[in-house]
Design an enzyme around this catalytic site. Structure first.
Site, PDB file in Angstrom:
ATOM      1  N   GLY A  30       2.546  -6.174   4.183  1.00  0.00           N
ATOM      2  CA  GLY A  30       3.802  -6.913   4.144  1.00  0.00           C
ATOM      3  C   GLY A  30       4.781  -6.392   5.177  1.00  0.00           C
ATOM      4  CB  THR A  50      -4.849  -5.101  -2.893  1.00  0.00           C
ATOM      5  OG1 THR A  50      -4.289  -4.817  -1.618  1.00  0.00           O
ATOM      6  CG2 THR A  50      -6.320  -4.846  -2.864  1.00  0.00           C
ATOM      7  CB  SER A  58      -0.945   1.860   0.423  1.00  0.00           C
ATOM      8  OG  SER A  58      -0.385   1.022   1.378  1.00  0.00           O
ATOM      9  CB  SER A  59      -4.404  -2.554   1.885  1.00  0.00           C
ATOM     10  OG  SER A  59      -4.447  -2.951   0.551  1.00  0.00           O
TER      11      SER A  59
HETATM   12  N1  ATP Z   1      -0.902  -8.021 -11.644  1.00  0.00           N
HETATM   13  C1  ATP Z   1      -0.869  -6.705 -11.809  1.00  0.00           C
HETATM   14  N2  ATP Z   1      -1.043  -6.176 -13.013  1.00  0.00           N
HETATM   15  C2  ATP Z   1      -0.998  -4.856 -13.215  1.00  0.00           C
HETATM   16  N3  ATP Z   1      -0.745  -3.960 -12.239  1.00  0.00           N
HETATM   17  C3  ATP Z   1      -0.564  -4.414 -10.988  1.00  0.00           C
HETATM   18  C4  ATP Z   1      -0.637  -5.810 -10.726  1.00  0.00           C
HETATM   19  N4  ATP Z   1      -0.405  -5.954  -9.413  1.00  0.00           N
HETATM   20  C5  ATP Z   1      -0.237  -4.709  -8.906  1.00  0.00           C
HETATM   21  N5  ATP Z   1      -0.335  -3.791  -9.839  1.00  0.00           N
HETATM   22  C6  ATP Z   1      -0.195  -2.329  -9.695  1.00  0.00           C
HETATM   23  O1  ATP Z   1       0.468  -2.073  -8.514  1.00  0.00           O
HETATM   24  C7  ATP Z   1      -0.319  -1.245  -7.647  1.00  0.00           C
HETATM   25  C8  ATP Z   1      -0.140  -1.696  -6.217  1.00  0.00           C
HETATM   26  O2  ATP Z   1      -0.716  -2.950  -6.027  1.00  0.00           O
HETATM   27  P1  ATP Z   1      -1.489  -3.358  -4.694  1.00  0.00           P
HETATM   28  O3  ATP Z   1      -2.347  -2.267  -4.232  1.00  0.00           O
HETATM   29  O4  ATP Z   1      -2.083  -4.671  -4.954  1.00  0.00           O
HETATM   30  O5  ATP Z   1      -0.295  -3.508  -3.728  1.00  0.00           O
HETATM   31  P2  ATP Z   1      -0.342  -4.092  -2.275  1.00  0.00           P
HETATM   32  O6  ATP Z   1       0.683  -5.159  -2.230  1.00  0.00           O
HETATM   33  O7  ATP Z   1      -1.709  -4.446  -1.919  1.00  0.00           O
HETATM   34  O8  ATP Z   1       0.151  -2.872  -1.429  1.00  0.00           O
HETATM   35  P3  ATP Z   1      -0.251  -2.454   0.046  1.00  0.00           P
HETATM   36  O9  ATP Z   1       0.452  -3.370   0.945  1.00  0.00           O
HETATM   37  O10 ATP Z   1       0.215  -1.081   0.128  1.00  0.00           O
HETATM   38  O11 ATP Z   1      -1.719  -2.568   0.117  1.00  0.00           O
HETATM   39  C9  ATP Z   1      -1.730  -1.425  -8.115  1.00  0.00           C
HETATM   40  O12 ATP Z   1      -2.479  -0.274  -7.839  1.00  0.00           O
HETATM   41  C10 ATP Z   1      -1.541  -1.637  -9.588  1.00  0.00           C
HETATM   42  O13 ATP Z   1      -1.411  -0.417 -10.232  1.00  0.00           O
HETATM   43 MG    MG Z   2      -3.074  -3.758  -0.677  1.00  0.00          MG
END
Ligand code: ATP
Ligand code: MG
Length: 1108
Positions: free
Chosen positions: A387, A112, A160-161
């Site tokens: 994922g 996300t 988490s999405s």
């Molecule tokens: N590039 C980044 N820089 C800093 N922090 C990050 C970055 N990417 C992710 N994070 C941290 O990791 C956390 C989880 O990321 P994210 O919500 O994008 O995961 P996701 O892959 O979308 O998970 P899900 O499948 O559960 O939705 C974010 O809330 C953030 O705190």
């Molecule tokens: Mg997500």
């Protein structure tokens, strides 16, 4: 000039995994770890970006970074998500290719975040303007809204999405955003009613309760306390670093920006509140008389409030929780629901309500953000989908999610290969088949229309009779038994029969990313996704427009006896659409990896990363990429980078870049099989070759650096030398100039001296000559002058003689003529004219004299001595007379102004002048002194009060005088008072009267002719006062005293006038003796004061100093 850089510069590990040498899982992980430890979270596999979640904010997303990556080639800078976003955006804008960005990775890997980074980058670099900015803002603000309703805290990720999201951003031909379309996939709605331990419900519930105002909560009939709601798990209600209240405000603000109307927001919140209320409805069993079990709502308060919120009649909903009506053809059968069924119905309603609300939100957002124009759009799709998931307990949701990932992997392989192949064809390079694992077989196992797992599940769900999860598993066991990727304890595949690790009610699928064990429990239910028709009809009856919209199937007019499509079917269909959609676009991959399970920064758990690397098929990816040629690069940058390795290409290659590269490679003796020359690119088979080139380049750069240094140093020394030389010339020139100037000045002064001597000598010589000449000339002139003088005088004498003669003749002639004329006219003159002329002339003269006198009159001051001169001698008498008259008249005028006192004063002064003027030398100095009279202010001064009273008459004069002692001639101060009748002498200190002499007794007074103040008052012989003799006194105011005495004498009728004798020698009678007082003049040297000495019995000598 822009400096060309490359991915290969300053690399930590390798920036592109394709260049990994040797390629193995260990080296792959080592490279990732090395880069991660150096905060390099992005690494490429060709054009795929691997993104490691740093779990901390890195300073790599600044506006400066955006600018750095803007319009740069993909491999030009170190790996970054911005490079991918820029590449995608530029090929969309410039090459008119629709793009899709596929972001995959497990929960918490950063998908996300990555999607938001891509969107924000594109928003930053695409066009600007009021409208465009509004569109951008709406697109970006759709994220917080969807995250509030679709994200939740899980054990893996605090945000988490819980749904899949695909967003198409639409651009116009210029690359300006026009709008977007969002598609959502399978919201994890089971979370609404139950959350695993350590997780919580969707964010929006907590946000609403924490952030809404008291008023809003009252309207929604809600309480701020989470513990009051069954659907909210309490153990992790508060999440570290998440401010629900603030997020609620953000969400409301975002909804407003996206374009939600106030009443729509209200309706949405009502639905959220209704779900919470729904969870609180509880049932109790009740037995009916026919023996069947029934359920009843325990406490109707929550039901009532929910019905009020949604505008539903309470009895309708209550009934719907108690009965289930099944319609078949023309028949309607109602059965009661027991407690379990009632709970099932309640939860099903809550889940449906929420998931439909979510879908409605997506539709509503789409309405706002959809492009306003119908013109052709370019599209960039961003896919942020859940994922691959392998949990301990995997259910229907994981099955669906993993199926989706399987499909994505398939499309990834397909597209990557296709892209590779297309590039080879484009470049005219022979295509060699690449061995890779194709997961189509697994996809087929799940989605095959006849015997795929999903098809069988649907079949099972639709089948009449008893359908359970077990019957479904049985069916799988029979049909998929032979499939090499399917395993179950009871399948016919003998090789797994002994696998006792496999539980009974489970089946295992060997996905491309690993084996996953699915528990069949709930598969049928979840696939059916049944909501009893009574409930949907009850919802439809609600007096709430949004609820009505969400349950269209509840409309009795549109009763559809057909079963709604199953969840599996729907998902398969939407995945199919998505895949077709993605296939038409140019894919860009972001593969997100989670470094650890602790959500902590700086921790790299090898096993976890290794697992992800495997199931994301990253090694596969590298292999595919390297199968043909590991590295490729357009000829121009290749030549630019390595041209220093060959003398022929260094420093400039004149011909086409390709030939240059060929020459370069030949010169470096790179084996022919290692390289292939495409149309625009060179392909390098082995990374070793590239590293060989890089190594050579590095060496060469060092040599070049030395060369540059050498040349620079040479240049610097030469420049310095030339500067020194130039300076030396300047210094020398200045010195020479100075020396020459000095020499010149010496010569010049010597020359001047010589010259001056010569000139002096010449001048003197000339002077002598000139003097001699002048003397000669003067002599001549003198002689000539004498001569001329003699001549002239002689001539003058002659002329004078002649003139005298002439004059004598003319005088004689004139005399003669005059005599003749006079003789002729005499008789007339004598008779008349002579007298008249005379009178007239005299008259005129006198007239003129008077007029002149008038205009020249002197001032009116009597002491003004001026008087105009008389013009003619004959006016002398008149003139003097007039002057006298004028003076008298002037004096009279002057006198007329006087007051009586002033007059008396002047009379006194006049009398003084009459007595003393021209007789006593003291007189002139007294003229200017006013006669004050009472010098002692006797009447005012209290000291003399007694004395004053002793004198009965008015004091005319009071002064201190010296009484001269006849014995020694010394003076004793005495107060001298003068009245009309007498004078008084009194002691100066005591004021005691020493003598009071009536004035008639004073006969005369004697004074000297000199400047002294001595005076002798002589008393009448025989009078009573004369017993002691005369008084010899001295006073500064002598003139005044004597004048006053004289005046009194003059005015008194009873006595004679006081006689004043002025003589330098007079006699004074002291008792019997007569003493002569003699005044002599002494020189001023002997003192300035008058001294009086007794010379003998008969003589007192007063010496008066002469005036200087
Ligand atoms: N590039 C980044 N820089 C800093 N922090 C990050 C970055 N990417 C992710 N994070 C941290 O990791 C956390 C989880 O990321 P994210 O919500 O994008 O995961 P996701 O892959 O979308 O998970 P899900 O499948 O559960 O939705 C974010 O809330 C953030 O705190
Ligand atoms: Mg997500």
């Amino acid at each position: 000039m822009e400096v060309k850089t490359s991915l290969l510069d300053n690399m930590i590990g390798v920036g592109d995994m394709v260049l990994l040498e040797p390629l193995s899982e260990d080296s792959f992980l080592d490279n990732l770890k090395k880069r991660f430890d150096h905060s390099e979270i992005y690494t490429y596999i060709g054009s795929v970006v691997i993104s490691m979640n740093p779990y901390r904010s890195l300073p790599i997303y600044t506006p400066e970074k955006v600018e750095e990556y803007r319009n740069r080639n993909f491999y030009e800078l170190s790996p970054h998500i911005y490079a991918l976003a820029d590449e995608a955006y530029r090929s969309l804008r410039d090459q008119d290719k629709d793009q899709c960005i596929l972001i995959t990775g497990e929960s918490g890997a950063g998908k996300t975040e990555a999607s938001k980074l891509v969107m924000s980058y594109v928003a930053a670099v695409c066009g600007k303007g009021h409208e465009v900015n509004k569109v951008k803002e709406q697109l970006l603000q759709s994220n917080p809204v969807l995250e509030a309703f679709g994200n939740a805290k899980t054990v893996r990720n605090d945000n988490s999405s819980r749904f899949g999201k695909y967003m198409d951003i639409e651009f116009d031909f210029k690359g300006d955003p026009l709008g977007g379309v969002i598609s959502n996939y399978l919201l994890e709605k089971s979370r609404v009613v139950k959350q695993p331990r350590g997780e919580r419900n969707f964010h929006v519930f907590y946000q609403l309760l924490s952030g809404a105002s008291d008023d809003t909560l009252r309207k929604l009939k809600l309480d701020r306390d989470f513990s009051k709601y069954n659907y909210l798990s309490l153990d992790s209600a508060a999440v570290n670093g998440l401010d629900d209240a603030a997020n609620f405000r953000t969400v409301r603000n975002a909804m407003q920006i996206v374009g939600f109307m106030e009443d729509e927001v209200q309706s949405v919140l009502e639905l959220v509140a209704a779900v919470l209320k729904l969870g609180n409805i509880e049932f109790k069993p009740e037995s009916r008389c026919n023996g069947t079990d029934e359920s009843r709502v325990k406490d109707k308060n929550d039901l009532k409030e929910m019905c009020e919120l949604l505008g539903i009649e309470q009895s309708v909903l209550e009934r719907a929780f108690s009965y289930r009506t099944v319609e078949a053809k023309m028949e309607k059968v109602s059965t009661t629901l027991n407690v379990a069924q009632a709970y099932y119905a309640r939860d099903a309603l809550a889940k449906n309500l929420y998931s439909r609300l979510f879908s409605w939100l997506v539709t509503r957002i789409n309405e706002s953000i959809q492009a306003q124009t119908k013109a052709r759009h370019k599209v960039m799709g961003v896919l942020d989908i859940y994922g691959f998931e392998i949990f301990e307990d995997n259910s229907f949701e994981q099955f669906i999610i993993n199926y989706c990932n399987e499909k994505l992997q398939q499309i990834f392989i397909e597209l990557t290969l296709r892209e590779e192949q297309e590039e080879y064809v484009r470049e005219g390079i022979e295509w060699t088949n690449i061995e890779y694992f194709n997961n189509a077989i697994i996809c087929d196992l799940i989605e095959n229309n006849q015997n795929g797992i999903l098809a069988m599940l649907d079949e099972e769900c639709l089948r009449p009779g008893t359908v359970t999860d077990e019957t479904f598993l049985d069916k799988l066991n029979t049909i998929c038994a032979d499939h090499q990727h399917f395993e179950s304890r009871l399948n016919k595949n003998s090789k797994f029969l002994n696998d006792h690790s496999l539980p009974h009610n489970c089946f295992r699928i060997q996905h491309y990313a690993g084996k996953v064990l699915y528990r069949v429990e709930g598969f049928v239910d979840k696939n059916n996704d049944l909501l009893y028709r009574d409930l949907s009809q009850a919802m439809y009856k609600a007096n709430h427009s949004l609820i009505k919209q969400l349950f269209p199937e509840g409309n009795p007019a549109k009763v559809n006896l057909k079963r709604p499509p199953t969840a599996g079917f729907q998902f398969r269909a939407s995945v199919g659409t998505l895949m077709r959609n993605l296939q038409t676009k140019n894919p860009n991959y972001i593969r997100c990896i989670k470094p650890n399970d602790k959500k902590a920064s700086h921790i790299f758990t090898d096993s976890l990363v290794c697992h992800q690397v495997r199931y994301l098929g990253l090694m596969e990816n590298v292999r595919v990429r390297r199968a043909g040629y590991a590295f490729r690069q357009p000829y121009e940058p290749c030549l630019e980078r390595y041209k220093m390795l060959c003398k022929r290409t260094w420093p400039h290659w004149k011909g086409p870049a390709r030939e240059g590269v060929e020459v370069l490679m030949a010169d470096l003796q790179i084996p022919a099989e290692e390289i292939a020359y495409g149309r625009s690119k060179i392909f390098i088979r082995n990374p070793r070759t590239l590293f060989f080139l890089e190594e050579k380049r590095k060496q060469c750069l060092q040599d070049l650096a030395t060369l540059i240094q050498k040349i620079y140093r040479g240049w610097k020394c030469r420049t310095h030398f030339l500067l020194m030389k130039k300076s030396q010339i300047v210094v020398a020139a200045w010195y020479r100039r100075y020396a020459q100037q000095k020499k010149y000045r010496n010569i010049k002064s010597a020359t001047t001296v010589v010259q001056s001597y010569t000139r002096g000598w010449q001048a003197r010589k000339l002077l002598r000559e000139l003097k001699y000449q002048k003397r000669c000339e003067e002599a001549v002139t003198t002689i000539a002058a004498f001569w001329h003088g003699t001549q002239a005088r002689r001539e003058l004498r002659q002329l004078k003689e002649e003139a005298r003669n002439k004059h004598a003749v003319s005088v004689i002639w004139a005399g003669w003529q005059g005599t003749k004329v006079r003789r002729e006219y005499r008789k007339f003159f004598r008779a008349n004219a002579g007298k008249k002329i005379y009178d007239f002339t005299i008259q005129r003269i006198i007239q003129k004299y008077f007029l002149g006198l008038k205009s020249n009159m002197p001032s009116m001051s009597p002491i003004d001595k001026k008087w105009p001169a008389r013009p003619y001698g004959f006016l002398d008498g008149v003139h003097t007379e007039l002057r006298k008259i004028f003076h008298h008249w002037r004096c009279k005028k002057y006198r007329d102004q006087f007051t009586e006192e002033k007059k008396a004063v002047y009379e006194e002064k006049l009398e003084a002048s009459e007595i003393f003027k021209g007789k006593k030398a003291l007189y002139p100095s007294s003229v200017s002194q006013p006669f004050k009279g009472d010098y002692l202010e006797i009447s005012k001064n209290p000291k003399y009060q007694k004395l004053n009273s002793a004198v009965d008459e008015k004091v005319l004069l009071a002064d201190v005088v010296n009484k001269i002692n006849r014995a020694n001639g010394k003076g004793t101060p005495r107060i001298f008072l003068l009245t009309k009748k007498n004078f008084v002498l009194a002691d100066q200190k005591t004021g005691q009267v020493k003598a009071s002499i009536p004035l008639p007794d004073v006969t005369s007074v004697s004074v000297s002719t000199q400047k002294d103040g001595f005076f002798a008052l002589k008393l009448k012989e025989g009078s009573a006062s004369a017993v002691k003799g005369d008084f010899l006194l001295s006073s500064e105011h002598l003139i005044e005293i004597i004048t006053k005495l004289h005046r009194i004498g003059a005015t008194a009728a009873d006595r004679e006038k006081l006689k004043v004798d002025i003589s330098d020698e007079f006699l004074v009678q002291f008792k019997q003796d007569k003493v002569c007082v003699k005044f002599i003049q002494s020189s001023p040297k002997n003192g300035n004061s008058v001294s009086c000495k007794r010379k003998n019995n008969r003589l007192l000598e007063v010496s008066v100093p002469t005036s200087p």
